[in-house]
Every structure is written in C-alpha cells, then in structure tokens.
Design a protein around this motif. Structure first.
Motif, PDB file in Angstrom:
ATOM      1  N   LYS A 137       0.847  -1.198   0.000  1.00  0.00           N
ATOM      2  CA  LYS A 137       0.000   0.000   0.000  1.00  0.00           C
ATOM      3  C   LYS A 137       0.886   1.254   0.000  1.00  0.00           C
ATOM      4  CE  LYS A 137      -3.510   2.324   2.916  1.00  0.00           C
ATOM      5  NZ  LYS A 137      -4.701   2.375   2.056  1.00  0.00           N
TER       6      LYS A 137
ATOM      7  N   SER B 183      -9.103  10.903   0.968  1.00  0.00           N
ATOM      8  CA  SER B 183      -9.522  10.873  -0.434  1.00  0.00           C
ATOM      9  C   SER B 183     -11.040  10.953  -0.549  1.00  0.00           C
ATOM     10  CB  SER B 183      -9.023   9.591  -1.118  1.00  0.00           C
ATOM     11  OG  SER B 183      -9.673   8.444  -0.583  1.00  0.00           O
TER      12      SER B 183
ATOM     13  N   THR C  12      -8.058   1.385   3.593  1.00  0.00           N
ATOM     14  CA  THR C  12      -8.370   2.808   3.686  1.00  0.00           C
ATOM     15  C   THR C  12      -9.652   2.950   4.501  1.00  0.00           C
ATOM     16  OG1 THR C  12      -7.315   3.216   1.544  1.00  0.00           O
ATOM     17  CG2 THR C  12      -8.856   4.889   2.336  1.00  0.00           C
TER      18      THR C  12
ATOM     19  N   SER D 299      -4.577   6.194   0.046  1.00  0.00           N
ATOM     20  CA  SER D 299      -5.032   7.095   1.102  1.00  0.00           C
ATOM     21  C   SER D 299      -5.128   6.383   2.452  1.00  0.00           C
ATOM     22  CB  SER D 299      -6.389   7.685   0.733  1.00  0.00           C
ATOM     23  OG  SER D 299      -6.302   8.426  -0.475  1.00  0.00           O
ATOM     24  N   ASP D 300      -5.099   7.177   3.513  1.00  0.00           N
ATOM     25  CA  ASP D 300      -5.327   6.642   4.854  1.00  0.00           C
ATOM     26  C   ASP D 300      -6.822   6.507   5.140  1.00  0.00           C
ATOM     27  OD1 ASP D 300      -2.527   6.633   5.794  1.00  0.00           O
ATOM     28  OD2 ASP D 300      -2.694   8.816   5.611  1.00  0.00           O
ATOM     29  N   PHE D 301      -7.594   7.482   4.638  1.00  0.00           N
ATOM     30  CA  PHE D 301      -9.035   7.528   4.908  1.00  0.00           C
ATOM     31  C   PHE D 301      -9.773   7.950   3.636  1.00  0.00           C
ATOM     32  CE2 PHE D 301      -6.642   8.797   8.668  1.00  0.00           C
ATOM     33  CZ  PHE D 301      -7.128   7.942   9.639  1.00  0.00           C
ATOM     34  N   ILE D 302     -10.991   7.442   3.466  1.00  0.00           N
ATOM     35  CA  ILE D 302     -11.885   7.925   2.424  1.00  0.00           C
ATOM     36  C   ILE D 302     -13.047   8.639   3.109  1.00  0.00           C
ATOM     37  CG2 ILE D 302     -13.246   5.788   2.266  1.00  0.00           C
ATOM     38  CD1 ILE D 302     -13.457   6.339  -0.765  1.00  0.00           C
TER      39      ILE D 302
ATOM     40  N   ARG E 158       1.711   4.202  -2.759  1.00  0.00           N
ATOM     41  CA  ARG E 158       1.623   5.634  -2.452  1.00  0.00           C
ATOM     42  C   ARG E 158       2.864   6.365  -2.935  1.00  0.00           C
ATOM     43  NH1 ARG E 158       0.630   7.372   3.676  1.00  0.00           N
ATOM     44  NH2 ARG E 158      -1.450   6.540   3.171  1.00  0.00           N
TER      45      ARG E 158
ATOM     46  N   TYR F 200      -8.885  -2.166   0.750  1.00  0.00           N
ATOM     47  CA  TYR F 200      -7.553  -1.627   0.490  1.00  0.00           C
ATOM     48  C   TYR F 200      -6.928  -0.949   1.712  1.00  0.00           C
ATOM     49  CZ  TYR F 200      -8.574  -2.579  -4.414  1.00  0.00           C
ATOM     50  OH  TYR F 200      -8.876  -3.205  -5.595  1.00  0.00           O
TER      51      TYR F 200
ATOM     52  N   ALA G  69      -8.234  -0.507  10.522  1.00  0.00           N
ATOM     53  CA  ALA G  69      -8.041  -0.861   9.113  1.00  0.00           C
ATOM     54  C   ALA G  69      -8.072  -2.372   8.914  1.00  0.00           C
ATOM     55  CB  ALA G  69      -6.720  -0.286   8.611  1.00  0.00           C
TER      56      ALA G  69
ATOM     57  N   VAL H  29      -7.831   5.644  -4.101  1.00  0.00           N
ATOM     58  CA  VAL H  29      -8.390   5.178  -2.830  1.00  0.00           C
ATOM     59  C   VAL H  29      -7.341   4.398  -2.042  1.00  0.00           C
ATOM     60  CG1 VAL H  29     -10.122   3.663  -1.778  1.00  0.00           C
ATOM     61  CG2 VAL H  29     -10.762   5.139  -3.693  1.00  0.00           C
TER      62      VAL H  29
ATOM     63  N   ALA I  70     -12.751   0.726  -0.240  1.00  0.00           N
ATOM     64  CA  ALA I  70     -11.734   1.362   0.592  1.00  0.00           C
ATOM     65  C   ALA I  70     -11.276   0.423   1.709  1.00  0.00           C
ATOM     66  CB  ALA I  70     -12.281   2.667   1.179  1.00  0.00           C
TER      67      ALA I  70
END
Length: 529
Positions: free
Chosen positions: A302, A349, A446, A422-425, A306, A444, A498, A419, A441
């Motif tokens: 992941k 995101s 997120t 990212s850490d968060f959606i 990034r 993955y 997560a 997506v 998300a």
C-alpha cells in the motif's frame, strides 16, 4: 430450491456498459446466481459506448424484428444474443440507443456535434429510450415464447415492465406465472425517471390515465410507485428501506410519503462485494502496482503504491519524472493541482460522482478548516459530475497548492489507486442507498469516514470506520481534524481499525453470503405468492 430461470433487466452492467454502482450489483448478482446453476439472462441495450471485449459468440437474432410505437412514432428493434462467462445476454438493438455515447448523459463529444446535447445532462429522449427498452423485453419473450420464473428489474428505468405485463392486453395471460421484482438502487430526486405530466405518461406508455393515476406524485407519474402495485419492491440496504418507507423522509421528493400512504412494503438487502475482483494480494486483479493485505496486517505494498503515486503527482511539472505505470492509466484524466509530499502527511480521499447527493458542498467547505488546523493533511479527489461542483474542486487546488489534487474523469485503475494510497476515504453523502466505496476502501486498508445515513450504516462506528451526524461541514471538519491529529502523532494509531474493516467486509458481505442468506430466500418467498 429448484433451479430458476431468472432475467436481469438493466441499463448497465460491469465491463459492458458502465455508469453507476448498478453495474456492479447486476453483474455480481447474475454471476453468483449462475454459479449456483440458475439460468440467468441479462437484457441490456446496445449503445455506441458498449464494450464487447468480454463478449463471446455474439450473433444477431436474424429472424425477428419488431416495430414499437411510442408517442405516435414507430421504432425498429432487433436483438443480438451473446455470452459473458455463464451469463446469456440479449442486446436490444435500435438506432436510438446505438447513437448514444454514454448510458444516461451526453458526452463532451456529443455536445461538440450538437450544442443542445450538453455534457453531463440527461438525454433529451430519455423517456422514449426507457419505454422502448422495457416494451422490447416483453416483445422478445412473446415472440420466442420464453417466460422466466422471475424478471428482476433494476432501477426506475425498468420499473414499468411489471406494469406493462399486467395491464397491456397482449401480455396479461402470458406473464401470469412470472414473478416480478423491482430493485430501487436510488430514489433520490434525480433518479426517479418520472413522467412530468399525466399527458406525457399516457402518450409515451400507451397506458390509460386510470392505471397511471396510481403512480401520481403531484403532477408527475412515478415508475417506482406504479411498480409497487405490480411487483415486489426491494432496495439495496435495510436502512435505506426504512428511509424509503418513512413518510417524513425528505430525500425522495415525496415518494417515501406515497409508499407509506399506500402501505407498499420494501425489502432491504445490503449489496455484497465481489472480493475476488478487488483482492489486493493479486495485482492482476486489484490493478494496483504492488500486492498487500490489510486483512493480514501487511501494508508495505500500500505504501509502495503511495510512493509511486506521489512521485508522479508531487509537483506542478511532472513531465520530468513520469512513471510508465501511472502514465499508461492516466489517459483521459484531467489533473488539477499536485501533492507536496512531506514526512508525516495524512491522506484523505474522495472518489465518486461530483454531485449534490454525495455531499460535495460539505466536503468543499470542510477542507479549508482542516488545512488551517492541520497543514500536513493532503486531499486526493477523483471523479466527475456537475460542472459547478467540479469548478469548486478546481478552485481549491489553486487556493491550496501542493495540498489538494483533483483528477477529473473516471478510469477504473486510477480510481482504485487514489483510494488505495489514502489513509481515509470521506463519504459525506446526504443520502446513500448502499454505498460501494466504503467496501472497496476497506479492502484496500483505507478507513471510511461517512455521514450516518442509509447503507453507510453498515460501517461500525469506531470499529470498522467512523460515522458522523448531522451532515455539516463543521461536524465533518472537526472529526477530520481529530482523526488527522491522532494519525500524525502515531502513524499506527488506526491500524487495528483498518485490519478489522478489511476482515469485516470480506467476512460479512461476500456476494455468496448475501445471495444464500438473502436473495435465495427472497426468490423462494416470491415463488410462493
């Protein structure tokens, strides 16, 4: 139960004709039912934008052509048959569909050819398209003497099929052993596909005012409401079903009140997710650059993804450091802004349609407040929609250079990558029938942050994500600041959430489980009626 003959009726289908989330539901539901040895046939129009790459054995049904009269005009219709894996597909072939380059709205290319066909706006002949498609399905069945056990209609664009089958004389006796389901994927104001007036409805459908009057909502005639008298209604989560039957709900332009008044029951079944089509451990499937597995607490891929993403988008002039793996999927995407990567950045995101329903104004208003308090936060936005809302995203990228990236357009691989890195959606939808983005998300790694509404209630607050209400920019920005601070101070602070979110989605919402636990019992009950 015995093996059923099931027809799925839809304007869209994943990999063939893609628009919204309906495509994924119809595709996965059809495939999993076929895996259980049910005989599944998909009916869909053949568009100018139809992707035939996954289609096998396409053949024109040469011995049948029909002319269907709509509002005094005859429209020639023929059919093509094909297969997509185990699914038999019947394509409706008509010039009026073939000339369309998008499923529901005009494209930029169409606007250049005809300025009245404005990009992003619905087709001017939408009512003709919908009636033609629906009557053609019934005509096909009559001609070939094929009457399935269940005709499963998806969304308002197909909701009149059970009405036509019951009220048009030539169909009445033929379909008396067929059971009809209409699934409401979205009953928001822009998704009713209603007729503006009774006169218009009579002209297009050929039904009488007495029949159509049951679907009256002010001056408009509602396909969903009419379908409630002739079929079993379902929707895509139990929470959204409750909202649709709540007379006080304000997100359906009065439809919920009418469902309640008429005692129309709606069954809510939460959509599943086909994990096998997103599995991050297999890059050939996930389409991501590196493998990883949040379920197994393996996040390295992941973060490597990034790094690749940021190396491409980390400055205004990216031309000097293009990465082939990004460049090859960037075709047709417009870039606004860029990302300055610094140690300790926290990434939020948004991926989806840039439209009012999705709470874009809430999101847009929250961003400046978050950046003022947390300058280390970065925002990645991808999607397309209403031009004025798109312009607001573009304006933000100029106001906060290096902190906001907006990628306008849609390309599946790039959307997944945005997506996944990212850490968060963030999902601030005003209403959301089910929601697929929180599923993807979570797979993955997120973590979803969402307004507590409709199908987003499947997120378990503080365990598989975060829910907030009321849906205001003040509440959202406050939550994002709180979360960003904790993540910035300790990059592993939310790892447990997560991991649990990824496991939860895979465990509880596989399509196999949804079909065995929910859809098969639904079909069994309907067959007893």
């Amino acid at each position: 139960m015995h093996k059923l003959k099931i027809w799925q009726i839809s304007r869209e289908y994943a990999g063939i004709a893609e628009a919204g989330g309906v495509k994924n539901v119809v595709c996965s539901l059809s495939e999993r039912l076929a895996d259980e040895d049910h005989e599944v046939t998909l009916f869909i129009p053949l568009y100018g934008c139809t992707n035939l790459a996954s289609i096998k054995d396409f053949d024109i049904v040469s011995d049948y052509t029909s002319y269907i009269n709509i509002a005094g005009n005859n429209y020639k219709v023929s059919f093509g048959s094909a297969f997509c894996d185990k699914i038999k597909i019947i394509f409706l072939i008509s010039t009026i569909f073939i000339e369309k380059m998008n499923i529901y709205t005009y494209t930029e290319q169409e606007e250049r050819i005809n300025p009245s066909h404005i990009r992003g706006q619905g087709h001017l002949d939408a009512s003709i398209l919908e009636v033609l498609f629906q009557k053609s399905v019934l005509e096909y069945a009559v001609h070939f003497s094929l009457y399935p056990d269940i005709i499963h209609c998806h969304d308002a664009t197909t909701a009149l099929i059970p009405v036509f089958a019951a009220e048009i004389q030539k169909y009445k006796q033929l379909y008396e052993r067929t059971h009809f389901i209409v699934t409401i994927h979205n009953a928001g104001p822009a998704y009713h596909h209603e007729f503006a007036t009774m006169k218009e409805a009579v002209s297009y459908t050929g039904l009488t005012a007495a029949i159509l009057g049951k679907g009256k909502n002010g001056p408009a005639i509602e396909p969903y409401l009419l379908a409630g008298f002739y079929s079993s209604l379902t929707t895509v989560s139990p929470w959204y079903a409750d909202e649709l039957m709540n007379p006080e709900d304000s997100n359906t332009d009065g439809l919920s009140k009418l469902f309640s008044i008429n005692n129309i029951k709606i069954t809510g079944i939460t959509n599943g997710i086909d994990y096998g089509k997103y599995n991050p451990e297999n890059t050939a499937i996930s389409l991501l650059p590196f493998p990883f597995s949040p379920e197994k607490n393996i996040f390295l891929g992941k973060f490597k993804s990034r790094e690749l993403f940021l190396d491409y988008y980390s400055r205004n002039d990216t031309k000097s450091k293009l990465k082939k793996s990004i460049r090859t999927i960037n075709t047709g995407i417009e870039q606004f802004g860029y990302i300055e990567n610094e140690k300790g950045c926290v990434f939020f995101s948004y991926h989806g349609r840039i439209v009012q329903q999705k709470g874009i104004d809430i999101w847009t208003a929250a961003i400046p407040t978050v950046l003022k308090k947390c300058p280390y936060v970065r925002f990645v936005i991808t999607g397309q929609g209403t031009p004025d809302l798109e312009r607001k995203q573009i304006k933000l990228t100029k106001q906060y250079p290096g902190k906001i990236l907006y990628l306008r357009g849609y390309e599946k691989t790039l959307a997944r990558l945005c997506v996944a890195i990212s850490d968060f959606i963030v999902l601030p939808s005003f209403f959301e029938p089910c929601g697929l983005e929180d599923f993807i998300a979570s797979i993955y790694g997120t973590i979803p942050i969402a307004h507590k509404t409709g199908g987003l209630n499947k997120i378990i607050d503080n365990k598989t994500g975060f829910l907030f209400q009321p849906n205001t920019s003040e509440i959202l920005s406050s939550l994002l600041i709180k979360i960003a601070d904790k993540k910035h101070e300790n990059e592993h602070f939310f790892d447990d959430i997560a991991i649990e979110a990824a496991q939860y989605v895979h465990r509880s919402y596989s399509w196999e489980k949804v079909i065995s636990d929910k859809y098969i019992p639904l079909y069994e009950n309907i067959m007893k009626l």
